[in-house]
Design a protein around this motif. Structure first.
Motif, PDB file in Angstrom:
ATOM      1  N   PRO A 198     -36.368   2.967 -33.715  1.00 24.57           N
ATOM      2  CA  PRO A 198     -37.144   2.343 -32.533  1.00 24.57           C
ATOM      3  C   PRO A 198     -36.165   1.105 -31.586  1.00 24.57           C
ATOM      4  N   MET A 199     -35.851   0.896 -30.754  1.00 27.04           N
ATOM      5  CA  MET A 199     -34.785  -0.465 -30.394  1.00 27.04           C
ATOM      6  C   MET A 199     -36.167  -1.676 -30.356  1.00 27.04           C
ATOM      7  N   ASP A 200     -35.342  -2.978 -31.231  1.00 25.08           N
ATOM      8  CA  ASP A 200     -35.633  -3.907 -30.729  1.00 25.08           C
ATOM      9  C   ASP A 200     -35.605  -4.453 -29.126  1.00 25.08           C
ATOM     10  N   ASP A 201     -36.665  -5.222 -28.980  1.00 25.67           N
ATOM     11  CA  ASP A 201     -35.861  -5.386 -27.692  1.00 25.67           C
ATOM     12  C   ASP A 201     -35.117  -7.373 -27.734  1.00 25.67           C
ATOM     13  N   ALA A 202     -34.956  -7.408 -26.532  1.00 20.75           N
ATOM     14  CA  ALA A 202     -34.065  -9.085 -25.986  1.00 20.75           C
ATOM     15  C   ALA A 202     -34.102  -9.650 -24.988  1.00 20.75           C
ATOM     16  N   PRO A 203     -33.491 -10.064 -25.127  1.00 18.47           N
ATOM     17  CA  PRO A 203     -33.877 -11.303 -23.053  1.00 18.47           C
ATOM     18  C   PRO A 203     -32.442 -10.798 -23.076  1.00 18.47           C
ATOM     19  N   ILE A 204     -31.705 -10.207 -22.260  1.00 17.57           N
ATOM     20  CA  ILE A 204     -30.462 -10.144 -21.090  1.00 17.57           C
ATOM     21  C   ILE A 204     -30.586 -10.386 -20.085  1.00 17.57           C
ATOM     22  N   ARG A 205     -29.349 -10.924 -19.603  1.00 14.04           N
ATOM     23  CA  ARG A 205     -29.500 -11.299 -18.272  1.00 14.04           C
ATOM     24  C   ARG A 205     -28.399 -10.402 -17.173  1.00 14.04           C
ATOM     25  N   VAL A 206     -29.396  -9.806 -16.426  1.00 13.04           N
ATOM     26  CA  VAL A 206     -28.627  -8.670 -15.468  1.00 13.04           C
ATOM     27  C   VAL A 206     -28.561  -8.783 -13.885  1.00 13.04           C
ATOM     28  N   ASP A 207     -27.230  -8.806 -13.468  1.00 13.13           N
ATOM     29  CA  ASP A 207     -27.015  -9.646 -12.153  1.00 13.13           C
ATOM     30  C   ASP A 207     -27.889 -10.868 -11.701  1.00 13.13           C
ATOM     31  N   GLY A 208     -27.471 -11.695 -12.635  1.00 13.81           N
ATOM     32  CA  GLY A 208     -27.748 -12.929 -12.833  1.00 13.81           C
ATOM     33  C   GLY A 208     -29.718 -13.170 -13.323  1.00 13.81           C
TER      34      GLY A 208
END
Lengths: 74, 554
Positions: free
Chosen positions: B434-444
């Motif tokens: 099951p994927m680990d979560d992670a903070p990402i930035r999408v369209d700023g």
């Protein structure tokens, strides 16, 4: 080497994804070893287990340390 | 008793079948509008499959019942649009403390890693979750929720099932291509089909008391072995919404359930725990026993079992409702592909295989917890107390203290849908994980990885610079969206930047860290956010083969 009091259980070739799994694997095997035994039989199994493991550990200084901790508070 | 909650009443509406006319046939019927059946209905409806839900009642769960919702379940609830409601109302927590007699011997943190959207667990009365799910289901035009509709017979046929449904207006018949059975531990559909569920009954009784009080206990799980206020037994305390506290008292097998439920019996137990000065009111009391058992298979032709109808565990570990919600997570995308003719029916056998694997893990862990909490012999009790006596001083013994191994998703490492690794990766994001979560930035905008994956196959291609991807490669990436089983490719990059494909900016570097990603690394992700395959170099043929394998089209 002093007595290791940090978690130290694992089974060769087995991959663990959860930190609690190796300890729980061991504990289940330990309790299963005593299944359907009388209290007296269990005490005998425990005594034999200590003797077997002591010989495997070998280092009497380590064993003395373990024996001392085991007696504390009893 | 006090009530902090107003039970909604859902109107019975006469279905079209009740007014005569030919028997109707539906693509999917779900039996049971509990947290699991509703999750299945919403997820399928969101993906475009119309669903009829039949429930014999006209309100939500009576009593708080399932209280702990784990991170993975919250991630699924996010996908079906109720995660925010649950987290806003619920009590989030990560820390559990374990006491032996009067002393704290051990504590754990469910989420030692930073940078995940959801907490390790929330506590929320089951009726709230059901209320939010029903509200969400009612927003979807293709969910037909039918209350006071009791299934009284089930007749499986080659291509589906025929049901007789009893309502206040009498009995009518409907047919369905697929039947999802989510009618709980005492599943009447399972009984009607004569299907077995095997396992073990535990000879112990537990008292649940929901207590309303003003108390500044922290949002933590507290567990006592052999406390002075309830000697020789265990006690568990959870804080829920609305200042309702759940207290579980172990009673032993000899206890009389009817006697133990009486307020004159319950109140002194609670006073012994909280002290005489604490004001509280009882809201709900129940005495329960439990079993650990499961069906041999969760798929029987076109009848699919989910949740407690398929498997049950002891409550220590909150692995009941949480695993049921994960069943729907696993099932719905597969069923959608089969209904759309994009995968063979055998894909649904992997629903059974993968969730049986998970159920066995849940049963194993909750049985081990139960054996530790309620030792069955004098020797077993001696070992348990020895562990607890050593635990406050020695780390090795703390690792053995088992007051419940709380619900976490299974790593489906044995699944036939996985494409095995051909090169080495560090970390735990193996095929089946099951994927680990992670903070990402999408369209700023700062956001979370798990909010942007799922519900379709995706390939996460890690690149140093999104603007520098070779145009020919980019053309192949884009063409995958038009494959029979579409794959949406997303570029993941530490730099962000624009490209002809969506870009997840791994601004905190957690994706690279958790997925051991380097430029060239590519992950194939299933619609249920599990890893299907991964490579160090992109190869279109290998990707197509992995998609085929993950959908039983190989």
């Amino acid at each position: 080497m002093p007595l290791n009091l940090k978690p130290n259980l694992s089974e060769p070739g087995k991959r663990y994804f959860r930190a609690f799994t190796p300890g729980d694997d061991f504990y289940e095997a330990l309790i299963d070893t005593h299944r359907d035994l009388s209290d007296e039989q269990s005490a005998m199994v425990n005594a034999k287990l200590i003797l077997l493991l002591s010989n495997h550990i070998g280092d009497i200084a380590v064993l003395r340390e373990a024996m001392q901790i085991a007696r504390e508070g009893v | 008793m006090l009530s902090t909650y107003q039970y909604p009443k859902y109107e019975y509406v006469a279905p079209p079948e009740q007014t005569g006319g030919p028997v109707k046939r539906y693509p999917v019927v779900v039996v049971g509008a509990g947290p699991v059946g509703l999750a299945a209905a919403i997820e399928l409806a969101q993906s475009g499959v119309p669903v009829v839900v039949l429930d014999d009642d006209d309100t939500v769960s009576v009593g708080s019942r399932g209280v702990c919702y784990a991170k993975r379940a919250l991630e699924v609830l996010d996908r079906i649009g109720v995660g925010d409601d649950c987290v806003a109302k619920g009590v989030s927590w990560n820390v559990g403390r374990t006491f032996f007699r009067e002393e704290e011997v051990y504590n754990f943190n469910l989420l030692p890693q930073p940078d995940h959207k959801r907490p390790g667990m929330i506590n929320l009365q089951q009726y709230y979750l059901e209320e939010y799910e029903i509200r969400r289901a009612r927003e979807l035009p293709n969910v037909d929720l039918r209350f006071r509709s009791k299934v009284v017979s089930v007749q499986p046929e080659g291509r589906g099932a025929a049901l007789q449904v009893e309502t206040p207006d009498g009995i009518y018949q409907i047919e369905t291509d697929w039947l999802i059975v989510a009618d709980g531990a005492r599943s009447s559909v399972r009984h009607m089909l004569g299907l077995e569920i095997d396992g073990k009954i535990f000879m112990d009784r537990f008292l649940i008391a929901d207590v309303v009080m003003k108390a500044d206990f922290p949002a933590e799980r507290w567990f006592w072995f052999d406390p002075p206020f309830h000697p020789g037994q265990s006690v568990l305390l959870h804080r829920q919404a609305d200042n309702v506290f759940r207290i579980d008292f172990q009673l032993g097998w000899q206890a009389d359930p009817e006697e133990e439920k009486k307020p004159e019996k319950v109140i002194p137990r609670i006073k012994a725990m909280l002290g005489d000065d604490r004001e509280f009111e009882l809201e709900w009391v129940s005495v329960y026993t439990f079993q650990c058992r499961r069906m041999q298979q969760f798929r029987h032709g076109r009848v699919l079992f989910v949740g407690d109808a398929a498997h049950q565990v002891s409550p220590f570990g909150a692995r009941g409702a949480n695993s049921g919600i994960q069943d729907t997570d696993n099932l719905c995308w597969k069923l959608k592909l089969v209904i759309d003719g994009k995968a063979p029916e055998s894909l649904l056998d992997t629903y059974s295989d993968e969730r049986v694997f998970a159920a066995d893990e849940n049963i194993l862990n909750s049985t081990r917890s139960t054996d530790f909490i309620t030792p069955k012999s004098k020797t077993s009790l001696t070992f348990r107390n020895a562990v607890l006596a050593l635990a406050s001083e020695h780390a090795f013994a703390r690792a053995l203290v088992n007051s419940g191994r709380l619900s976490v998703p299974a790593y489906l490492t044995e699944s036939t849908l996985n494409t095995p690794d051909s090169t080495a990766f560090a970390g735990d994001m193996v095929p089946g994980a099951p994927m680990d979560d992670a903070p990402i930035r999408v369209d700023g905008v700062n956001d979370w990885l798990l909010d942007h994956v799922g519900q379709r196959f995706m390939a996460l291609a890690y690149v140093a610079d999104p603007a520098a991807v070779d145009p020919a490669r980019m053309a192949i990436f884009k063409s995958l969206a038009n494959a029979p089983v579409p794959v949406e490719v997303v570029l993941v990059s530490p730099r962000g930047g624009s490209a002809e494909l969506p870009v997840f900016e791994d601004y905190a570097g957690r994706f690279a860290e958790r997925f051991d990603a380097r430029p060239g690394t590519l992950y194939l992700i299933r619609p249920d956010q599990h890893v299907a395959a991964r490579w160090r170099e992109f190869d279109a043929d290998r990707l197509r083969a992995a998609v085929a394998r993950a959908t039983c089209n190989a």
